[in-house]
Each structure stands twice: as structure tokens, then as C-alpha cells.
Scaffold this active site. Structure first.
Site, mmCIF file in Angstrom:
data_model
loop_
_atom_site.group_PDB
_atom_site.id
_atom_site.type_symbol
_atom_site.label_atom_id
_atom_site.label_comp_id
_atom_site.label_asym_id
_atom_site.label_seq_id
_atom_site.Cartn_x
_atom_site.Cartn_y
_atom_site.Cartn_z
ATOM 1 N N GLN A 69 5.183 4.213 2.411
ATOM 2 C CA GLN A 69 4.709 3.340 1.807
ATOM 3 C C GLN A 69 4.885 1.813 2.498
ATOM 4 O O GLN A 69 5.766 1.842 3.357
ATOM 5 C CB GLN A 69 4.977 2.971 0.330
ATOM 6 C CG GLN A 69 6.441 2.820 -0.059
ATOM 7 C CD GLN A 69 6.666 3.052 -1.221
ATOM 8 O OE1 GLN A 69 6.178 3.772 -2.165
ATOM 9 N NE2 GLN A 69 7.652 2.059 -1.964
ATOM 10 N N VAL A 70 4.014 0.903 2.191
ATOM 11 C CA VAL A 70 4.120 -0.213 3.278
ATOM 12 C C VAL A 70 4.550 -1.495 2.477
ATOM 13 O O VAL A 70 4.021 -1.720 1.033
ATOM 14 C CB VAL A 70 2.759 -0.513 3.797
ATOM 15 C CG1 VAL A 70 2.855 -1.788 4.707
ATOM 16 C CG2 VAL A 70 2.267 0.561 4.537
ATOM 17 N N ASP A 110 -8.349 9.195 12.357
ATOM 18 C CA ASP A 110 -8.176 9.133 10.844
ATOM 19 C C ASP A 110 -8.912 8.002 10.441
ATOM 20 O O ASP A 110 -8.137 7.042 9.851
ATOM 21 C CB ASP A 110 -6.500 9.050 10.462
ATOM 22 C CG ASP A 110 -6.277 9.253 9.114
ATOM 23 O OD1 ASP A 110 -7.458 9.647 8.416
ATOM 24 O OD2 ASP A 110 -5.379 9.037 8.489
ATOM 25 N N ALA A 112 0.914 -1.134 0.072
ATOM 26 C CA ALA A 112 0.100 -0.064 -0.053
ATOM 27 C C ALA A 112 0.873 1.317 0.065
ATOM 28 O O ALA A 112 1.975 1.217 0.623
ATOM 29 C CB ALA A 112 -0.986 -0.018 1.144
ATOM 30 N N LYS A 140 6.467 -0.141 7.167
ATOM 31 C CA LYS A 140 6.159 1.302 6.367
ATOM 32 C C LYS A 140 7.526 2.069 6.332
ATOM 33 O O LYS A 140 7.960 2.371 7.660
ATOM 34 C CB LYS A 140 5.069 1.846 7.299
ATOM 35 C CG LYS A 140 4.589 3.220 6.787
ATOM 36 C CD LYS A 140 3.263 3.593 7.241
ATOM 37 C CE LYS A 140 3.260 4.102 8.534
ATOM 38 N NZ LYS A 140 2.085 4.635 9.272
ATOM 39 N N ALA A 186 0.723 5.446 0.931
ATOM 40 C CA ALA A 186 -0.328 6.566 1.446
ATOM 41 C C ALA A 186 0.365 7.541 1.372
ATOM 42 O O ALA A 186 1.210 8.178 0.597
ATOM 43 C CB ALA A 186 -0.620 5.784 2.789
ATOM 44 N N SER A 187 -0.123 8.805 2.329
ATOM 45 C CA SER A 187 0.238 10.059 2.304
ATOM 46 C C SER A 187 1.590 10.360 2.877
ATOM 47 O O SER A 187 2.350 11.481 2.404
ATOM 48 C CB SER A 187 -0.792 10.761 3.037
ATOM 49 O OG SER A 187 -0.860 10.497 4.458
#
Length: 436
Positions: A138-139, A285, A132, A153, A134-135
Site C-alpha cells: 500500500q502507498v 501491467d 492507495a 509503498k 494494491a496487490s
């Protein structure tokens, strides 16, 4: 052949306040044109989408490239079920855990700088393709030398400075608005949001928050918080136990049964409210990419950078307000609101009905059973209530810490609408009350 460093930098989040502001200004112009076109269609009796699919694709492309605060904004937009079509929301929802990935060479560089070795040395297996993106990072899926599967991450280089610049750009807008109208002074609320978001770049802090949240939910068997792998965690690398399942946004399109929808909706309510009322902590979140329906039926919670710890006064007053609402008891609305931290320039006889209506709208699932979240209009009605009474609401000011509370509870309402469950939710809130 080794990659040119300049080529790698081109694939990282765009740097520089001015460059990012210019990119966002261009996007804003395109989106504005799309909205104006929709308005023109509405004038001639058509019912257009607020945002076209083409404009949504441009939004995803630009915000995914920028990452940081811009991408977080896109994640919030994707949760709005009131003003965007399912097709457009599906496009924008890609921002919840998908974005252009950084090159493998950069991932290796960050791991070397933070953990002192290559992925091959640090892990038995390390998948170079992101699980994944994200902001802020990344993972990657990986396997420890003892066989445990983990999620690693890796933070984008320079994202802390980028996020700070984004928030400074937004801060200028807030200051301009505040100077134009004393009643609309949002600087304290923006500062709260800014500080919380900048703290998210410290993965050691996130690891500690994850462990704290695990303790806060330990008595809730239907929830699962991943274990922190401390020896593979640093300020810019966070390694957690890998949870197996589907994120909420993927699960909800699999046509789950009515029973499954109710079960997961119940778990979400517990995930947000129970740790807040019992330990003063809240996941702030709550977009659908941060929750996972696990293979064993439990609800996995992900991403702990925005866990908010509230003041005891704020939690205690909200707890009493919640218990009054669940028990269908009358309450001293203004007295409790002041204990929460609200201030008001209105006479109590004017402020009281405004706040009572907010509580009445938000408390619908606590009063009637069954309740149908598929047709839930809480978010829409709340927006209309604030819009109709905007001049007076501007004279009622919540405490700064309420920003994260509203972010969390508002996101929960959107997720419950997305799941579209129906059932005895009054009973669910009574279960939450029984924990207190």
C-alpha cells in the site's frame, strides 16, 4: 492500549496455500452460480449481465482481502469492456488501487525493519491513511525533510510467500491441463508469468526498473516517470517522487473533451510502444490505475515492478513487423514470426492466414484515419478469431517472453477502448515509427 498481534494478523493477506485455495474455491462457486443464472435467463430470451453487481461486490471483497495474484487477476478482469457492464466494471475497478489496508502498527513495523526508524524520524510528514492499496503493498503520502512530496509503498508482510503459494496453486491447474492435452501445454508460458510476478516483490529491483524506464522515455516530453528516492528505498519499501494528478480510471469519468481523450490516448500509445521499440522495455501491467493524467497535462507512469526487458531478437523482429504494418507494406509473415520466436506444427499455407488475420485485426488503427476507439472491436474480434480456430492455433506457439508482450498490448487496447478517443491514430503510429 496496544493492539493484539493476532488482531493485526487477521487484517493482513490470508496466509497458507490451502486456506487461500479454499477461499478462492468458495468464491468460484458463488460466481459460477451467478453465471449459470445468467445462462438460464438467456435461454428464455432475456439479456442478462454476465456478472451481477452483487457477485462483483463479492469478488472485490474476497480478492481485495487475499491480495497477491488473486487481486492481480481481478485487476485484469476489470479491464474487460466486452463482457461486463459499465456498472459492474466500476465495482471491480476498485481493485486497481483500492483494497482493505493494513494496520498502522504493521506499517511502522515494516518501516523499522527495512529503513531502521519510525515514520516520524524518516519523514517530515507521513500520512497514516493509505493513498492507495494494491496487490503487493500500500502507498502512503509523505514529505521528505527537504520538502519534497513522495509516495511510499510499503509491502504487506508475508506477501512474497503468499504470492508464491498462489502461483503454485495456479501451476497445479496448468500442469493438469497440460497433461490432459499435449497441444494445450502452457507450462512454459505460466513459468514466464510466475517468474515475472515473483520478481515484483523486490522493491530494489523495481527502483532500478523505474530508473531504467525513465531513461528509456527521456526523449518523450509528454511522459513523466517519478524519481526514485534511493535513501528511503529497500527490498520492501519503495519511495518515489509523488506525481500530482488523477489516475486514468478517475480521469475518464470526468467527461474529458474529445481533444483531451485523443491527447491522452496518444500518450498511452507512446508509453507502451516507444520504450519497447527503442530500448526493449515494456510496461506489462497497464491497468488504468497505473497511469495518471497529471496537472500539467503530461501522462504519469506508475508501478514499475512488471517492466519487462525483452530479448534483442524479439524486439528487432517485432520492430520490423510494426514498420511494415505502418507503411502498409507486404511482409513475410511466417519468416518474421519465426524470427520473433514462434514455432508451428502447421504447414505454412495453413498458419500464414491465421497469423495474417491476427495482424489485420490488430492493425486496424494503423490503416485507417480517423479511427474510433469508442466502437473498437479489436479485442472482441481477436477472441472470436482464436475461438473459431482454436485447434489450429494450439499448434502455433509463441515464445515464452511473448506472454508479457501480449499482456501489455492487450491492456493498452482495453485502455484505449475505455478512453473512447477518435482521431488520426494512423498518424500517431507513424510518429512512433519515426522514432525508430
Amino acid at each position: 492500549m496496544a493492539s493484539d498481534p493476532s488482531d493485526l494478523d487477521d487484517k493482513l493477506p490470508l496466509q497458507g496455500r490451502f486456506n487461500r485455495f479454499r477461499k478462492l474455491a468458495g468464491l468460484s462457486a458463488q460466481i459460477s452460480a451467478d453465471v449459470l443464472k445468467s445462462g438460464a435467463k438467456r435461454l428464455v430470451g432475456q439479456e442478462p449481465e454476465l456478472l451481477s453487481k452483487a457477485a462483483a461486490e463479492k469478488l472485490v471483497s474476497t480478492l481485495g482481502e487475499l491480495k497477491g495474484a488473486a487481486m492481480k487477476f481481478g485487476q485484469v478482469v476489470s479491464m474487460d469492456t466486452e463482457f461486463l457492464s459499465p456498472e459492474v466494471r466500476q465495482v471491480i475497478a476498485r481493485l486497481q488501487n483500492e483494497a482493505p489496508s493494513m494496520p498502522q502498527e504493521v506499517v511502522v513495523r515494516v518501516l523499522r525493519e527495512e529503513l531502521g526508524d519510525t515514520p516520524e524520524a524518516l519523514f517530515r510528514e507521513f500520512d497514516p491513511k493509505p493513498l492507495a492499496a494494491a496487490s503487493l503493498g500500500q502507498v502512503h503520502r509523505a514529505v521528505l525533510h527537504d520538502g519534497r512530496e513522495v509516495a511510499v509503498k510499503v509491502q504487506y508482510p508475508g506477501i512474497a510467500e503468499t504470492l508464491s503459494g498462489d502461483m503454485d496453486n495456479l501451476g497445479l491447474v496448468v500442469k493438469t491441463v497440460s497433461k490432459a492435452s499435449r497441444l494445450a501445454d502452457g507450462t512454459a508460458y505460466f513459468q514466464e508469468l510466475r517468474e515475472e510476478m515473483l520478481l515484483e516483490t523486490d522493491y530494489l529491483r523495481e527502483a532500478a526498473l523505474c530508473s531504467d524506464f525513465a531513461r528509456a522515455t527521456a526523449a518523450l516530453p509528454d511522459l513523466r516517470v517519478p524519481e526514485v528516492i534511493a535513501e528511503r528505498t529497500s527490498r520492501r519499501v519503495l519511495t518515489l517522487e509523488l506525481l500530482q494528478g488523477r489516475t486514468l480510471k478517475d480521469w475518464v469519468v470526468s467527461e474529458p473533451s474529445a481533444e483531451e481523450r485523443f491527447r491522452v490516448a496518444r500518450q498511452l500509445i507512446f508509453a507502451i510502444y516507444a520504450p519497447f521499440f527503442t530500448h526493449g522495455q515494456m510496461h506489462a501491467d497497464p491497468h488504468p490505475g497505473n497511469f495518471m493524467v497529471l496537472e500539467d497535462g503530461r501522462l504519469g507512469v506508475l508501478d514499475f515492478g512488471s517492466i519487462k526487458r525483452f530479448s534483442p531478437r524479439f524486439v528487432d523482429a517485432n520492430r520490423r513487423m510494426f514498420l511494415h504494418a505502418v507503411r502498409l507494406e507486404s511482409m513475410d509473415v511466417m519468416g518474421l514470426s519465426r524470427e520473433v520466436g514462434f514455432t508451428s506444427e502447421l504447414p505454412d499455407e495453413e498458419a500464414t492466414p491465421l497469423i495474417q488475420e491476427v495482424l489485420h485485426i490488430a492493425g486496424r488503427p494503423m490503416r485507417s484515419s480517423p479511427y474510433d476507439y469508442a466502437s473498437c472491436s479489436i479485442t472482441r474480434d481477436m477472441k472470436l478469431h482464436f475461438a473459431r480456430n482454436a485447434p489450429r492455433f494450439l499448434k502455433i506457439r509463441p515464445p515464452a517472453e511473448a506472454v508479457m508482450f501480449f499482456r501489455s498490448t492487450g491492456g493498452l487496447a482495453q485502455n484505449l477502448r475505455l478512453i473512447a478517443a477518435q482521431g488520426d491514430f494512423r498518424g500517431v503510429f507513424q510518429e512512433v515509427a519515426s522514432l525508430l
